[in-house]
Design a protein around this motif. Structure first.
Motif, PDB file in Angstrom:
ATOM      1  N   MET A 108      -2.746  -6.415 -17.240  1.00 39.69           N
ATOM      2  CA  MET A 108      -2.069  -7.087 -16.118  1.00 39.69           C
ATOM      3  C   MET A 108      -0.556  -6.918 -16.239  1.00 39.69           C
ATOM      4  O   MET A 108       0.124  -6.583 -15.274  1.00 39.69           O
ATOM      5  CB  MET A 108      -2.415  -8.585 -16.096  1.00 39.69           C
ATOM      6  N   GLU A 109      -0.043  -7.135 -17.446  1.00 40.59           N
ATOM      7  CA  GLU A 109       1.399  -7.161 -17.671  1.00 40.59           C
ATOM      8  C   GLU A 109       2.058  -5.788 -17.544  1.00 40.59           C
ATOM      9  O   GLU A 109       3.165  -5.686 -17.023  1.00 40.59           O
ATOM     10  CB  GLU A 109       1.678  -7.753 -19.058  1.00 40.59           C
ATOM     11  N   LEU A 110       1.395  -4.763 -18.043  1.00 37.68           N
ATOM     12  CA  LEU A 110       1.996  -3.432 -18.038  1.00 37.68           C
ATOM     13  C   LEU A 110       1.395  -2.504 -16.987  1.00 37.68           C
ATOM     14  O   LEU A 110       1.883  -1.387 -16.811  1.00 37.68           O
ATOM     15  CB  LEU A 110       1.887  -2.793 -19.427  1.00 37.68           C
ATOM     16  N   GLY A 111       0.363  -2.962 -16.291  1.00 37.04           N
ATOM     17  CA  GLY A 111      -0.279  -2.146 -15.268  1.00 37.04           C
ATOM     18  C   GLY A 111      -0.201  -2.782 -13.893  1.00 37.04           C
ATOM     19  O   GLY A 111       0.488  -2.288 -12.994  1.00 37.04           O
ATOM     20  N   VAL A 112      -0.878  -3.901 -13.728  1.00 36.48           N
ATOM     21  CA  VAL A 112      -1.003  -4.533 -12.412  1.00 36.48           C
ATOM     22  C   VAL A 112       0.345  -5.043 -11.893  1.00 36.48           C
ATOM     23  O   VAL A 112       0.708  -4.797 -10.737  1.00 36.48           O
ATOM     24  CB  VAL A 112      -2.051  -5.673 -12.452  1.00 36.48           C
ATOM     25  N   VAL A 113       1.081  -5.752 -12.724  1.00 30.27           N
ATOM     26  CA  VAL A 113       2.346  -6.334 -12.246  1.00 30.27           C
ATOM     27  C   VAL A 113       3.342  -5.254 -11.818  1.00 30.27           C
ATOM     28  O   VAL A 113       3.945  -5.381 -10.740  1.00 30.27           O
ATOM     29  CB  VAL A 113       2.938  -7.310 -13.290  1.00 30.27           C
ATOM     30  N   PRO A 114       3.549  -4.185 -12.590  1.00 31.38           N
ATOM     31  CA  PRO A 114       4.446  -3.131 -12.070  1.00 31.38           C
ATOM     32  C   PRO A 114       3.959  -2.537 -10.748  1.00 31.38           C
ATOM     33  O   PRO A 114       4.781  -2.231  -9.874  1.00 31.38           O
ATOM     34  CB  PRO A 114       4.452  -2.082 -13.192  1.00 31.38           C
ATOM     35  N   LEU A 115       2.650  -2.402 -10.568  1.00 31.53           N
ATOM     36  CA  LEU A 115       2.127  -1.900  -9.291  1.00 31.53           C
ATOM     37  C   LEU A 115       2.411  -2.892  -8.163  1.00 31.53           C
ATOM     38  O   LEU A 115       2.782  -2.492  -7.052  1.00 31.53           O
ATOM     39  CB  LEU A 115       0.631  -1.616  -9.402  1.00 31.53           C
ATOM     40  N   LEU A 116       2.254  -4.179  -8.447  1.00 31.78           N
ATOM     41  CA  LEU A 116       2.562  -5.197  -7.437  1.00 31.78           C
ATOM     42  C   LEU A 116       4.049  -5.203  -7.104  1.00 31.78           C
ATOM     43  O   LEU A 116       4.438  -5.396  -5.944  1.00 31.78           O
ATOM     44  CB  LEU A 116       2.117  -6.581  -7.909  1.00 31.78           C
ATOM     45  N   MET A 117       4.892  -4.985  -8.103  1.00 30.81           N
ATOM     46  CA  MET A 117       6.333  -4.917  -7.857  1.00 30.81           C
ATOM     47  C   MET A 117       6.663  -3.748  -6.924  1.00 30.81           C
ATOM     48  O   MET A 117       7.462  -3.897  -5.995  1.00 30.81           O
ATOM     49  CB  MET A 117       7.080  -4.768  -9.187  1.00 30.81           C
ATOM     50  N   ALA A 118       6.054  -2.613  -7.165  1.00 31.91           N
ATOM     51  CA  ALA A 118       6.286  -1.440  -6.308  1.00 31.91           C
ATOM     52  C   ALA A 118       5.765  -1.696  -4.895  1.00 31.91           C
ATOM     53  O   ALA A 118       6.423  -1.338  -3.907  1.00 31.91           O
ATOM     54  CB  ALA A 118       5.624  -0.204  -6.915  1.00 31.91           C
ATOM     55  N   TRP A 119       4.612  -2.327  -4.794  1.00 31.49           N
ATOM     56  CA  TRP A 119       4.025  -2.628  -3.489  1.00 31.49           C
ATOM     57  C   TRP A 119       4.924  -3.599  -2.720  1.00 31.49           C
ATOM     58  O   TRP A 119       5.190  -3.416  -1.538  1.00 31.49           O
ATOM     59  CB  TRP A 119       2.623  -3.175  -3.684  1.00 31.49           C
ATOM     60  N   GLN A 120       5.373  -4.648  -3.400  1.00 33.10           N
ATOM     61  CA  GLN A 120       6.237  -5.625  -2.740  1.00 33.10           C
ATOM     62  C   GLN A 120       7.513  -4.943  -2.254  1.00 33.10           C
ATOM     63  O   GLN A 120       7.981  -5.200  -1.158  1.00 33.10           O
ATOM     64  CB  GLN A 120       6.574  -6.779  -3.698  1.00 33.10           C
ATOM     65  N   TRP A 121       8.090  -4.076  -3.070  1.00 35.22           N
ATOM     66  CA  TRP A 121       9.309  -3.361  -2.696  1.00 35.22           C
ATOM     67  C   TRP A 121       9.067  -2.507  -1.449  1.00 35.22           C
ATOM     68  O   TRP A 121       9.908  -2.454  -0.555  1.00 35.22           O
ATOM     69  CB  TRP A 121       9.790  -2.511  -3.871  1.00 35.22           C
ATOM     70  N   SER A 122       7.905  -1.880  -1.383  1.00 40.24           N
ATOM     71  CA  SER A 122       7.552  -1.053  -0.228  1.00 40.24           C
ATOM     72  C   SER A 122       7.431  -1.910   1.037  1.00 40.24           C
ATOM     73  O   SER A 122       7.942  -1.548   2.101  1.00 40.24           O
ATOM     74  CB  SER A 122       6.235  -0.319  -0.510  1.00 40.24           C
ATOM     75  N   VAL A 123       6.774  -3.048   0.922  1.00 42.99           N
ATOM     76  CA  VAL A 123       6.628  -3.966   2.061  1.00 42.99           C
ATOM     77  C   VAL A 123       7.998  -4.488   2.484  1.00 42.99           C
ATOM     78  O   VAL A 123       8.313  -4.553   3.674  1.00 42.99           O
ATOM     79  CB  VAL A 123       5.658  -5.118   1.701  1.00 42.99           C
ATOM     80  N   GLU A 124       8.826  -4.826   1.517  1.00 46.31           N
ATOM     81  CA  GLU A 124      10.169  -5.334   1.812  1.00 46.31           C
ATOM     82  C   GLU A 124      11.013  -4.270   2.530  1.00 46.31           C
ATOM     83  O   GLU A 124      11.702  -4.565   3.513  1.00 46.31           O
ATOM     84  CB  GLU A 124      10.855  -5.747   0.509  1.00 46.31           C
ATOM     85  N   ARG A 125      10.955  -3.054   2.052  1.00 50.27           N
ATOM     86  CA  ARG A 125      11.735  -1.959   2.651  1.00 50.27           C
ATOM     87  C   ARG A 125      11.321  -1.712   4.098  1.00 50.27           C
ATOM     88  O   ARG A 125      12.162  -1.574   4.984  1.00 50.27           O
ATOM     89  CB  ARG A 125      11.547  -0.689   1.802  1.00 50.27           C
ATOM     90  N   ARG A 126      10.011  -1.697   4.359  1.00 54.00           N
ATOM     91  CA  ARG A 126       9.536  -1.480   5.724  1.00 54.00           C
ATOM     92  C   ARG A 126       9.923  -2.659   6.638  1.00 54.00           C
ATOM     93  O   ARG A 126      10.256  -2.456   7.805  1.00 54.00           O
ATOM     94  CB  ARG A 126       8.033  -1.250   5.733  1.00 54.00           C
ATOM     95  N   ALA A 127       9.895  -3.868   6.102  1.00 52.85           N
ATOM     96  CA  ALA A 127      10.268  -5.033   6.896  1.00 52.85           C
ATOM     97  C   ALA A 127      11.745  -4.974   7.287  1.00 52.85           C
ATOM     98  O   ALA A 127      12.114  -5.369   8.394  1.00 52.85           O
ATOM     99  CB  ALA A 127       9.973  -6.331   6.122  1.00 52.85           C
ATOM    100  N   ARG A 128      12.569  -4.482   6.387  1.00 50.38           N
ATOM    101  CA  ARG A 128      14.007  -4.346   6.690  1.00 50.38           C
ATOM    102  C   ARG A 128      14.276  -3.303   7.757  1.00 50.38           C
ATOM    103  O   ARG A 128      15.227  -3.412   8.517  1.00 50.38           O
ATOM    104  CB  ARG A 128      14.773  -3.961   5.426  1.00 50.38           C
ATOM    105  N   GLN A 129      13.446  -2.263   7.803  1.00 51.28           N
ATOM    106  CA  GLN A 129      13.625  -1.193   8.774  1.00 51.28           C
ATOM    107  C   GLN A 129      13.266  -1.642  10.191  1.00 51.28           C
ATOM    108  O   GLN A 129      13.711  -1.027  11.150  1.00 51.28           O
ATOM    109  CB  GLN A 129      12.799   0.024   8.375  1.00 51.28           C
ATOM    110  N   ARG A 130      12.447  -2.685  10.293  1.00 48.85           N
ATOM    111  CA  ARG A 130      12.037  -3.162  11.625  1.00 48.85           C
ATOM    112  C   ARG A 130      13.087  -3.950  12.308  1.00 48.85           C
ATOM    113  O   ARG A 130      13.934  -4.551  12.078  1.00 48.85           O
ATOM    114  CB  ARG A 130      10.771  -4.014  11.509  1.00 48.85           C
TER     115      ARG A 130
END
Length: 130
Positions: A108-130
């Protein structure tokens, strides 16, 4: 839709620190396999770290509403989890492989959480573009 899915996945992931951290604060290290009695200082430290783990779960929960705007907080919390996972990995390398629950935590700590961080960043970036 992607934002909602991320919120659901993060909510499910938060169950780990909330349940494990809460149980560890209340019951100490006694629930761990092979642990019957520990020195008072070790019990105190275990419960302290467990309280931080529980609070980390609560802090992640606060990111769920408007998750597309909570990037800085989400990344800070994620970095804390990765730092803890790195320490756990050091233990694995220097002391040995822990029980399955701790290996799950490491994943979870070295696999899932970094993936969630990348996913959140992607969602945040797309939301800013709208």
């Amino acid at each position: 839709m992607e934002k909602r899915l991320l919120q659901i996945v993060v909510a499910i992931a938060c169950l780990v620190p909330l349940s494990t951290g809460g149980r560890s604060v209340l019951f100490g290290p006694g629930f761990l396999r092979g642990v019957e009695a520990v020195p008072v200082d070790l019990d105190s430290h275990f419960r302290y770290v467990s309280g931080i783990f529980f609070a980390l779960g609560v802090a992640f929960v606060t990111c769920i509403p408007a998750i597309e705007r909570k990037g800085a907080r989400f990344r800070l919390l994620g970095a804390m989890v990765v730092a803890g996972g790195s320490a756990r990995f050091l233990s694995l390398v220097t002391v040995g492989v822990p029980s399955n629950g701790h290996v799950f935590g490491l994943a979870m700590e070295l696999g899932v959480v970094p993936l969630l961080m990348a996913w959140q960043w992607s969602v945040e970036r797309r939301a800013r573009q709208r």
